[in-house]
Scaffold this motif. Sequence first.
Motif, short mmCIF file in Angstrom:
data_model
loop_
_atom_site.label_atom_id
_atom_site.label_comp_id
_atom_site.label_asym_id
_atom_site.label_seq_id
_atom_site.Cartn_x
_atom_site.Cartn_y
_atom_site.Cartn_z
N MET A 1 0.70 -1.73 0.42
CA MET A 1 -0.28 0.51 0.02
C MET A 1 1.27 1.32 0.11
O MET A 1 1.53 1.60 0.96
N ALA A 2 0.87 2.23 -0.98
CA ALA A 2 1.82 3.41 -1.23
C ALA A 2 0.83 4.22 -0.15
O ALA A 2 -0.17 5.00 -0.08
N PRO A 3 1.98 4.73 -0.02
CA PRO A 3 1.75 5.83 0.19
C PRO A 3 0.72 6.94 0.01
O PRO A 3 1.22 7.24 -1.53
N LEU A 4 -0.18 7.97 0.15
CA LEU A 4 -0.18 9.24 -0.54
C LEU A 4 0.80 10.37 -1.18
O LEU A 4 1.76 10.30 -0.31
N LYS A 5 0.26 10.50 -2.37
CA LYS A 5 0.89 11.81 -2.63
C LYS A 5 -0.01 13.41 -3.08
O LYS A 5 -1.02 14.03 -2.66
N PHE A 6 1.02 13.92 -1.97
CA PHE A 6 0.25 15.84 -1.50
C PHE A 6 1.37 16.50 -2.58
O PHE A 6 2.18 16.87 -2.56
N CYS A 7 0.12 17.45 -2.55
CA CYS A 7 0.49 18.50 -3.93
C CYS A 7 0.50 20.06 -2.89
O CYS A 7 -0.63 19.89 -2.38
N ALA A 8 0.80 21.64 -3.07
CA ALA A 8 0.40 22.30 -2.43
C ALA A 8 -0.18 23.32 -3.39
O ALA A 8 0.21 23.46 -4.39
N ASN A 9 -1.76 23.90 -3.48
CA ASN A 9 -2.25 24.74 -3.92
C ASN A 9 -1.80 25.58 -3.60
O ASN A 9 -1.97 26.56 -2.82
N ILE A 10 -0.77 26.50 -4.39
CA ILE A 10 0.00 27.94 -4.60
C ILE A 10 -1.03 28.76 -4.86
O ILE A 10 -0.93 30.57 -4.90
N SER A 11 -2.35 28.48 -4.87
CA SER A 11 -3.52 30.06 -4.70
C SER A 11 -3.90 30.16 -3.35
O SER A 11 -4.37 31.17 -3.01
N TRP A 12 -3.52 29.13 -2.18
CA TRP A 12 -3.98 29.49 -1.16
C TRP A 12 -3.11 29.12 -0.11
O TRP A 12 -3.35 29.74 1.08
N LEU A 13 -1.93 28.67 -0.58
CA LEU A 13 -0.34 28.36 0.50
C LEU A 13 0.27 29.48 -0.25
O LEU A 13 0.88 29.35 -1.03
N PHE A 14 0.90 29.29 0.87
CA PHE A 14 2.06 30.64 0.59
C PHE A 14 2.06 31.36 0.21
O PHE A 14 2.57 32.64 -0.69
N THR A 15 0.97 32.15 0.40
CA THR A 15 0.62 33.56 -0.18
C THR A 15 0.97 35.14 0.96
O THR A 15 1.12 36.58 0.26
N GLU A 36 -0.22 22.46 -7.58
CA GLU A 36 -1.40 22.29 -8.24
C GLU A 36 -1.93 24.40 -8.08
O GLU A 36 -1.68 25.16 -7.36
N ALA A 37 -2.33 24.81 -8.90
CA ALA A 37 -2.78 26.52 -8.57
C ALA A 37 -4.54 26.55 -9.72
O ALA A 37 -4.63 25.58 -9.91
N ALA A 38 -4.69 27.40 -9.12
CA ALA A 38 -6.27 27.81 -9.82
C ALA A 38 -5.92 28.24 -10.97
O ALA A 38 -5.75 27.58 -12.16
#
Length: 282
Positions: A1-15, A36-38
């Motif tokens: 069972m592989a661990p989940l992969k996460f991505c930072a939504n840079i429209s919401w994070l690191f603002t 990811e981004a909007a």
Amino acid sequence: MAPLKFCANISWLFTELPDLSQRIYAAASAGFQAVEAAWLYDTDLQELQRAREATGVEVVLINTPPGDVNAGELGLGAVPGREAEFRQGLDQALKYAKALNCRRIHLMAGRVPVGTNRMAVAKEMEAIFIHNLNYAADILSKEGITGLIEPINTRITDPRYFLDSPHQAAGILEKLGKPNIKLQMDIFHWQIMDGNLTKNIHKYFHIIGHVQIAQVPGRNEPDSAGELNYNFLFNTLENHDYQGYIGCEYKPLGNTTDGLGWIKDYWTHNKRVTAELNNLHL
């Protein structure tokens, strides 16, 4: 069972940083391997390319243009009379996606027009959405790109958004019948509209192409106070062998980096588990 992969939504994070390209560097420094981004369209494409190449970060997802935000638009995919502009927006999204090697585009449905009754225009808007999705599916398939449709809750976030439940989205995807158009599961929206998350994940898992997370009701970090037990939900996705990305689309309660303890704990736990499994096989 592989661990989940996460991505930072840079429209919401690191603002804390004004520019999206700067946020790519910040996400990489925080340990993210994907973002990811909007909407990236106000940012110079070459700057985004340089940031992606310098960091090695994968760009996972972008949205089609919203239309005229000042006029209250939020996507055009299901909006009557806007088919030509939807196609123009798709062309622009495709240009950015290809330049950034991004393999997922969220095809935004848009809002029920002001002054119209949702029930009165529902069939027309669905037909237009399916027509536009069919066009997009053929265009995107030539580039190896997956299109996504995302239900957005109409109880808190956007009362006029056309696509508002996983059941409505699944029905549209069934009528469309295009394998490269999938369902974007934003757990925040799904919980508000329908709850029953475990059953709905199981029911619709075969058409889910992307996942996004935030706590309910504040839309903050997944480990903040709220309704959802994200340890349970992450285990549920792991048990389904979810291979895609999980977008961190939430409003940090404070500094973005200070609120990343939850994901650092997840990464640390999975590194430890992986190391233990490797030792067992020595």
